[in-house]
Write an enzyme that holds these catalytic residues in place. Structure first.
Site, PDB file in Angstrom:
ATOM      1  N   ALA A  43      -0.314  12.987  -0.321  1.00  0.00           N
ATOM      2  CA  ALA A  43       0.958  12.447   0.140  1.00  0.00           C
ATOM      3  C   ALA A  43       1.269  12.634   1.617  1.00  0.00           C
ATOM      4  O   ALA A  43       2.013  11.838   2.191  1.00  0.00           O
ATOM      5  CB  ALA A  43       2.099  13.041  -0.689  1.00  0.00           C
ATOM      6  N   ALA A  44       0.792  13.696   2.257  1.00  0.00           N
ATOM      7  CA  ALA A  44       1.177  13.964   3.650  1.00  0.00           C
ATOM      8  C   ALA A  44       0.692  12.848   4.574  1.00  0.00           C
ATOM      9  O   ALA A  44      -0.388  12.294   4.362  1.00  0.00           O
ATOM     10  CB  ALA A  44       0.605  15.304   4.104  1.00  0.00           C
ATOM     11  N   PRO A  45       1.513  12.502   5.573  1.00  0.00           N
ATOM     12  CA  PRO A  45       2.799  13.106   5.952  1.00  0.00           C
ATOM     13  C   PRO A  45       4.015  12.517   5.248  1.00  0.00           C
ATOM     14  O   PRO A  45       5.140  12.881   5.570  1.00  0.00           O
ATOM     15  CB  PRO A  45       2.862  12.832   7.451  1.00  0.00           C
ATOM     16  CG  PRO A  45       2.163  11.519   7.618  1.00  0.00           C
ATOM     17  CD  PRO A  45       1.035  11.530   6.608  1.00  0.00           C
ATOM     18  N   GLY A  46       3.826  11.589   4.322  1.00  0.00           N
ATOM     19  CA  GLY A  46       4.947  11.074   3.541  1.00  0.00           C
ATOM     20  C   GLY A  46       5.250   9.600   3.706  1.00  0.00           C
ATOM     21  O   GLY A  46       6.172   9.082   3.062  1.00  0.00           O
ATOM     22  N   GLY A  47       4.489   8.897   4.527  1.00  0.00           N
ATOM     23  CA  GLY A  47       4.771   7.486   4.763  1.00  0.00           C
ATOM     24  C   GLY A  47       4.665   6.634   3.511  1.00  0.00           C
ATOM     25  O   GLY A  47       5.565   5.843   3.201  1.00  0.00           O
ATOM     26  N   LYS A  48       3.572   6.780   2.787  1.00  0.00           N
ATOM     27  CA  LYS A  48       3.394   5.955   1.590  1.00  0.00           C
ATOM     28  C   LYS A  48       4.302   6.428   0.464  1.00  0.00           C
ATOM     29  O   LYS A  48       4.760   5.628  -0.354  1.00  0.00           O
ATOM     30  CB  LYS A  48       1.927   5.949   1.179  1.00  0.00           C
ATOM     31  CG  LYS A  48       1.035   5.254   2.213  1.00  0.00           C
ATOM     32  CD  LYS A  48      -0.417   5.225   1.782  1.00  0.00           C
ATOM     33  CE  LYS A  48      -1.272   4.464   2.796  1.00  0.00           C
ATOM     34  NZ  LYS A  48      -1.407   5.184   4.078  1.00  0.00           N
ATOM     35  N   GLU A  92       0.110  17.400  -1.913  1.00  0.00           N
ATOM     36  CA  GLU A  92      -0.749  17.502  -0.731  1.00  0.00           C
ATOM     37  C   GLU A  92      -1.620  18.758  -0.859  1.00  0.00           C
ATOM     38  O   GLU A  92      -1.108  19.870  -0.996  1.00  0.00           O
ATOM     39  CB  GLU A  92       0.079  17.575   0.553  1.00  0.00           C
ATOM     40  CG  GLU A  92      -0.731  17.758   1.816  1.00  0.00           C
ATOM     41  CD  GLU A  92      -1.869  16.753   1.969  1.00  0.00           C
ATOM     42  OE1 GLU A  92      -3.003  17.182   2.243  1.00  0.00           O
ATOM     43  OE2 GLU A  92      -1.615  15.545   1.792  1.00  0.00           O
ATOM     44  N   ASP A  99      -4.164   7.619  -1.895  1.00  0.00           N
ATOM     45  CA  ASP A  99      -4.508   7.213  -0.530  1.00  0.00           C
ATOM     46  C   ASP A  99      -5.486   8.264  -0.029  1.00  0.00           C
ATOM     47  O   ASP A  99      -5.111   9.258   0.587  1.00  0.00           O
ATOM     48  CB  ASP A  99      -3.259   7.147   0.346  1.00  0.00           C
ATOM     49  CG  ASP A  99      -3.568   6.674   1.748  1.00  0.00           C
ATOM     50  OD1 ASP A  99      -4.322   5.692   1.890  1.00  0.00           O
ATOM     51  OD2 ASP A  99      -3.070   7.289   2.713  1.00  0.00           O
ATOM     52  N   CYS A 101      -8.022   4.148   4.818  1.00  0.00           N
ATOM     53  CA  CYS A 101      -7.819   3.526   6.137  1.00  0.00           C
ATOM     54  C   CYS A 101      -9.167   3.436   6.849  1.00  0.00           C
ATOM     55  O   CYS A 101      -9.326   3.889   7.977  1.00  0.00           O
ATOM     56  CB  CYS A 101      -6.789   4.306   6.963  1.00  0.00           C
ATOM     57  SG  CYS A 101      -7.166   6.048   7.200  1.00  0.00           S
TER      58      CYS A 101
END
Length: 377
Positions: free
Chosen positions: A109-114, A132, A176, A229
């Site tokens: 999860a970090a940094p939290g964007g998605k 995370e 992710d 990514c």
């Protein structure tokens, strides 16, 4: 650009690789995503991101740190490609028959964007577990989740093997995955310097290990969102084939409009998607969505409890202007208007909470977290 990486791109894309390499040498675009539960942010020079109604492209990058609305969680600074998570989550929700108490896991999860992008699309009542593995990245995740302000979030620091034991717990799981970062080469210099064929191979193995463990925590009829990514097939299409072939999940065709510019997968029949910087305004991103076979059933009582309940909401609020808001965010003492209530109050800017203070009349003792204060002048 690493020479071997360039050669691999040409092997993957042919002559089109030249256009991608040129795009990777251009400055990255600047974009933000608005918080639908905290309206108030406005960007007069912005244009909407095609695949995210709350996403905005900015003509130039402002000094975000000096905008109190950022600290209040009115928006999140995020690469536009990653905003697709909001659109995907919004499309998946109708599959759960109007059931609001969904349980979502963001595995990396970090940094939290998605995570916050998914929250933007979720109905009130849904529970989110933001996990995370790296302790070093937990602080940024906690801070961004706290700013976003959605209360039903549990932040965990677990290895994938932990979720292997949480059988059929989650309705949607997002992975992710940690990757070689090829899609971030124009945004982060470290993505260029750290790249190697071994990194690609190691990441692919790690991704498969995470996937085969976490899939056990997905409910029958639930959805797995997989993304990276990076550009190579090893971490992308080949892992999508692994999810379908070995983990027995069925791919979901998302039917994105052609005008969005999102590309299909390379050398695969699976409906997977690529955000390519020479085709879309954003960084490189690979995305695939799968559904687990079986009949979906709602969970009536979850053993997972939220830890993000903010106490400051019960305090009287005191509105301040931008100058005083920035002083507060620097953790300086501030003086509130004479009629402001005494005792614990919540400092707000444009109606959005920044944090607590104790008003003693002659001044207000600043209770903003010390580790979050603005240091830059």
């Amino acid at each position: 650009m690493p020479e071997e990486f360039s050669a691999r791109l040409h092997s993957l894309l042919g002559v089109e690789a030249d256009d991608l390499i040129k795009a990777l040498d251009l400055p990255p675009v600047c974009s933000v995503r608005l918080n639908r539960r905290k309206p108030g942010a406005f960007f007069s020079d912005a244009t909407e991101v095609k695949w995210c109604r709350s996403g905005r492209y900015l003509k130039q990058r402002p000094e975000f740190i000096f905008d109190p609305l950022l600290h209040a969680g009115a928006y999140y600074v995020q690469d536009a490609s990653s905003m697709i998570y909001e659109e995907v989550t919004e499309r998946l929700i109708p599959n759960f028959k109007g059931y609001n108490n969904l349980h979502i896991l963001d595995m990396c999860a970090a940094p939290g964007g998605k995570t916050t992008a998914m929250i933007n699309a979720l109905p009130d009542g849904a529970t989110v577990t933001a996990n995370e593995y790296s302790p070093k990245r937990l602080h940024a995740l906690k801070e961004n989740i706290d700013r976003w302000g959605y209360p039903e979030v549990l932040i965990t620091n677990k290895d994938a093997s932990f979720f292997e034991t949480q059988e059929e717990e989650f309705d949607i799981i997002a992975v992710d995955a940690p990757c070689s970062g090829e899609g971030m080469m124009r945004k982060e210099e470290v993505a260029r310097t750290q790249w190697s064929p071994k990194l690609v191979e190691d990441c692919s193995m790690l991704q498969k290990d995470i996937l085969k463990k976490v899939v056990k925590a997905l409910k029958p009829g639930g959805f797995l969102i997989y993304s990276t990514c990076t550009f190579n097939r090893c971490e992308n299409e080949e892992n999508a084939e692994f999810i379908h072939r070995d983990l027995k999940l069925e791919p979901e065709d998302l039917h994105f409009p052609l005008e969005w510019g999102i590309q299909k997968g390379i050398d695969t029949t699976l409906p997977v998607y690529r955000f390519m910087p020479h085709k879309t305004q954003g960084e490189g991103l690979f995305l695939a969505v799968f559904r687990k076979s079986g009949e979906w059933k709602p969970t009536l009582n979850t053993k997972w409890k939220s830890e993000n309940k903010g106490a400051t909401e019960s305090f009287p609020t005191v509105e301040v202007d931008k100058e005083k808001a920035l002083a507060y965010l620097r953790r300086e003492s501030i003086v509130l208007r004479p009629e402001a209530p005494k005792g614990l109050v919540t400092i707000t800017y444009k109606g959005l909470p920044l944090g607590p203070a104790k008003n003693i009349g002659t001044r207000a003792n600043n209770l903003y977290p010390k580790n979050r204060r603005i240091l830059k002048r």
